[in-house]
Design an enzyme around this catalytic site. Structure first.
Site, mmCIF file in Angstrom:
data_model
loop_
_atom_site.group_PDB
_atom_site.id
_atom_site.type_symbol
_atom_site.label_atom_id
_atom_site.label_comp_id
_atom_site.label_asym_id
_atom_site.label_seq_id
_atom_site.Cartn_x
_atom_site.Cartn_y
_atom_site.Cartn_z
ATOM 1 N N ASN A 190 -8.318 0.667 -0.777
ATOM 2 C CA ASN A 190 -7.885 0.243 -2.109
ATOM 3 C C ASN A 190 -8.752 0.795 -3.228
ATOM 4 O O ASN A 190 -8.252 1.198 -4.279
ATOM 5 C CB ASN A 190 -7.870 -1.284 -2.192
ATOM 6 C CG ASN A 190 -6.795 -1.899 -1.332
ATOM 7 O OD1 ASN A 190 -5.761 -1.288 -1.078
ATOM 8 N ND2 ASN A 190 -7.029 -3.108 -0.864
ATOM 9 N N SER B 113 1.023 -3.733 3.575
ATOM 10 C CA SER B 113 1.179 -5.135 3.948
ATOM 11 C C SER B 113 0.566 -6.051 2.895
ATOM 12 O O SER B 113 -0.562 -5.841 2.458
ATOM 13 C CB SER B 113 0.479 -5.446 5.283
ATOM 14 O OG SER B 113 0.951 -4.642 6.323
ATOM 15 N N LEU B 114 1.318 -7.031 2.492
ATOM 16 C CA LEU B 114 0.849 -8.205 1.767
ATOM 17 C C LEU B 114 1.617 -9.387 2.346
ATOM 18 O O LEU B 114 2.577 -9.203 3.105
ATOM 19 C CB LEU B 114 1.140 -8.085 0.258
ATOM 20 C CG LEU B 114 0.406 -7.006 -0.535
ATOM 21 C CD1 LEU B 114 1.001 -6.898 -1.938
ATOM 22 C CD2 LEU B 114 -1.088 -7.295 -0.610
ATOM 23 N N SER C 135 -6.225 3.213 4.334
ATOM 24 C CA SER C 135 -5.608 2.472 3.227
ATOM 25 C C SER C 135 -6.671 1.855 2.319
ATOM 26 O O SER C 135 -6.685 0.652 2.069
ATOM 27 C CB SER C 135 -4.668 1.388 3.773
ATOM 28 O OG SER C 135 -3.744 0.992 2.784
ATOM 29 N N ASP D 239 -8.771 -13.319 -2.624
ATOM 30 C CA ASP D 239 -9.228 -12.112 -1.930
ATOM 31 C C ASP D 239 -10.507 -11.546 -2.542
ATOM 32 O O ASP D 239 -11.094 -10.616 -1.975
ATOM 33 C CB ASP D 239 -8.145 -11.021 -1.994
ATOM 34 C CG ASP D 239 -6.995 -11.276 -1.041
ATOM 35 O OD1 ASP D 239 -7.206 -11.998 -0.045
ATOM 36 O OD2 ASP D 239 -5.892 -10.772 -1.301
ATOM 37 N N SER E 8 0.793 -1.232 0.000
ATOM 38 C CA SER E 8 0.000 0.000 0.000
ATOM 39 C C SER E 8 0.824 1.281 0.000
ATOM 40 O O SER E 8 0.253 2.371 -0.041
ATOM 41 C CB SER E 8 -0.970 0.005 1.191
ATOM 42 O OG SER E 8 -2.053 -0.851 0.928
ATOM 43 N N LYS F 293 0.031 3.776 -2.689
ATOM 44 C CA LYS F 293 -0.973 4.838 -2.547
ATOM 45 C C LYS F 293 -0.331 6.213 -2.369
ATOM 46 O O LYS F 293 -0.986 7.232 -2.618
ATOM 47 C CB LYS F 293 -1.905 4.519 -1.373
ATOM 48 C CG LYS F 293 -2.754 3.266 -1.570
ATOM 49 C CD LYS F 293 -3.700 3.066 -0.400
ATOM 50 C CE LYS F 293 -4.618 1.870 -0.616
ATOM 51 N NZ LYS F 293 -3.957 0.587 -0.365
#
Length: 509
Positions: free
Chosen positions: A320, A433-434, A318, A166, A73, A76
């Site tokens: 998306n 975070s992923l 955050s 997801d 993220s 962004k």
């Protein structure tokens, strides 16, 4: 909202250029401490890049900062900066209603059109307000169809290389020019599925907003007092059937899951049709999709908050979908094409002004969900440094998550991190975070009043508490110039699992 987000005027003055000029300092202690933190055994095998610069661009510390990595993220940061340049801080989305044909008293011949331009802040209440505007003009019957016009964007709903598993969840929702959010987090294209203890051994399931656009397949039960909550919500691929399974204790609190709908255009149209009915307007024909004819007459309008205000839920939480909608809006604004390709070209066109060569990075979406995104900490730091000179910077800076500030719309994804430390209130940064990826990039105001720009991105991590490592780095930056900074830094214990998704995406942190 904006009033609550204003921090210390003295601190803001420092960050916005009011501090004394940066002078050369001995940063040997800081360098040694950062080396110590990044030498933690748990980081072996991980790809860690860190750069720290002064406000005027002098490099204080650099470790593998030129290596491109997945930013999660932190992407962004790029999207929001480009949107402020391309669209402007005062940009607003507009949702309108149009008619075709002639009016005969309360009867409107022809079709009724609902047209969107991507507004992610549209709630059920906003569609109700549009319906009231239609009813207030005396229309009671529409002889034709309700036509949903989502042609401001293309019909590509999901980004390149987004994870298929997801897809049912709100943080991976579909992108449309006509959409709706369930609450003021403004998670476009989503509903809330709420599960409560019910009667006769069954669990009670409701949705927010209430809508017949989705179907609930509920096999969940109410369990004994004190039993485990095992509720699970999923969505059938390619449909709007939501399955609810498991057990909720009879004395348990409600479980709420934010879920993505399939095809948000139809979702928005369903909310609007239901609202028309509540206001006594009956549309005789079916709901379809199509573009408003040139001759269509506008009968209702709703404008969103300006982009300068949307930055708060976008960056703090955050979001998306805000990122992806802004990318397509930029494509519309620059090439009259509401596509990812046109929007990302607009983003790339703005990067050289921030000292970033777009040929040396890869951005395939606006949110960082794509595993094909690649950018280096050096490039992120250049963006952050140059952003300080933009007229919109004060509002953008305040829209970033702020360490240790517990209000969700102040601290955002950093609200439960670095509390009670030197970094609390002095670190404004974007998280990311992923699975196997974590990032933290932004600004730290040091104890001696200097502004440090930093970017820390880690990839290929396994079994590492990367957030603890990021916090340790950020706290050390905030301590610079204080007595605490002269205390030897030890290698942190980073054993533990890294976060798979942004904390705000699970609504729990």
């Amino acid at each position: 909202m904006r009033a609550r987000l204003v921090g210390s005027l003295a601190l803001i003055a420092l960050v916005f250029g009011g501090a004394a000029p940066v002078v050369a300092q001995d940063r040997a202690g800081l360098t040694a401490d950062l080396d110590t933190i990044l030498s933690a055994p748990a980081l072996a095998g991980a790809d860690v890049g860190l750069v720290v610069r002064t406000a005027d661009g002098q490099t204080v510390y650099s470790r593998d900062a030129g290596r491109r990595q997945q930013p999660a993220s932190n992407a962004k940061l790029v999207t929001s900066v480009a949107a402020l340049d391309v669209l402007g801080p005062d940009y607003r989305f507009e949702t309108t209603v149009h008619t075709t044909g002639r009016r005969h008293g309360p009867v409107q011949d022809g079709d009724l059109y609902l047209r969107g331009t991507g507004d992610p802040t549209m709630l059920a209440a906003d569609y109700d307000a549009l319906a009231k505007q239609v009813a207030d003009q005396g229309i009671r019957f529409v002889s034709g169809r309700l036509v949903a016009d989502d042609t401001w964007f293309d019909d590509v709903r999901l980004g390149v290389s987004w994870a298929w598993d997801d897809e049912p969840f709100y943080y991976d929702a579909q992108v449309s020019a006509l959409t709706a959010a369930p609450d003021t987090d403004y998670d476009a294209g989503s509903i809330i599925v709420r599960v409560q203890p019910g009667a006769n051994g069954k669990a009670k399931v409701t949705t927010e907003p209430p809508t017949d656009y989705v179907t609930i397949a509920n096999t969940a039960v109410t369990g004994p007092a004190g039993s485990a909550n095992t509720i699970s919500v999923d969505r059938v691929h390619g449909a709007n059937t939501f399955t609810v399974t498991g057990s909720i204790p009879v004395n348990g609190a409600a479980t709420s899951e934010w879920m993505a709908v399939w095809e948000p255009t139809g979702y928005a149209a369903a909310l609007f049709r239901a609202a028309l009915g509540r206001h006594g307007v009956r549309v005789l024909g079916p709901t379809t999709r199509g573009a408003v004819p040139t001759a269509g007459a506008k009968v209702a309008t709703r404008r969103s908050m300006p982009l300068r205000e949307l930055l708060v839920p976008f960056l703090k939480l955050s979001n998306n979908l805000h990122a992806e909608i802004l990318v397509k809006a930029m494509g519309r604004a620059t090439k009259n094409q509401g596509t990812w390709s046109a929007g990302l070209a607009a983003v790339a066109g703005r990067l050289p002004a921030y000292g970033v060569d777009p040929a040396r990075l890869s951005l395939r979406d606006g949110s960082g969900l794509s595993r094909m995104d690649q950018i280096s900490p050096d490039q992120l730091a250049s963006l952050l440094g140059a952003a300080r000179g933009r007229p919109w910077f004060p509002e953008w800076y305040e829209a970033l998550p702020i360490a240790g500030k517990t209000d969700r719309l102040v601290g955002g994804t950093l609200r439960n991190r670095m509390k009670g430390t030197a970094a609390e209130g002095r670190v404004h940064a974007k998280t990311g975070s992923l699975t196997g990826v974590s990032s933290l990039s932004g600004y730290a105001t040091t104890a001696d009043g200097q502004v440090l720009v930093f970017s820390l991105v880690t990839n290929n991590a396994v079994g590492v508490n990367l957030k603890a490592m990021e916090d340790t780095v950020a706290i050390r930056l905030a301590q610079e110039g204080s007595a605490a900074a002269r205390t030897a830094t030890s290698v942190p214990d980073l054993e533990g699992q890294t976060s798979d998704v942004e904390c705000s995406w699970v609504k729990a942190c």
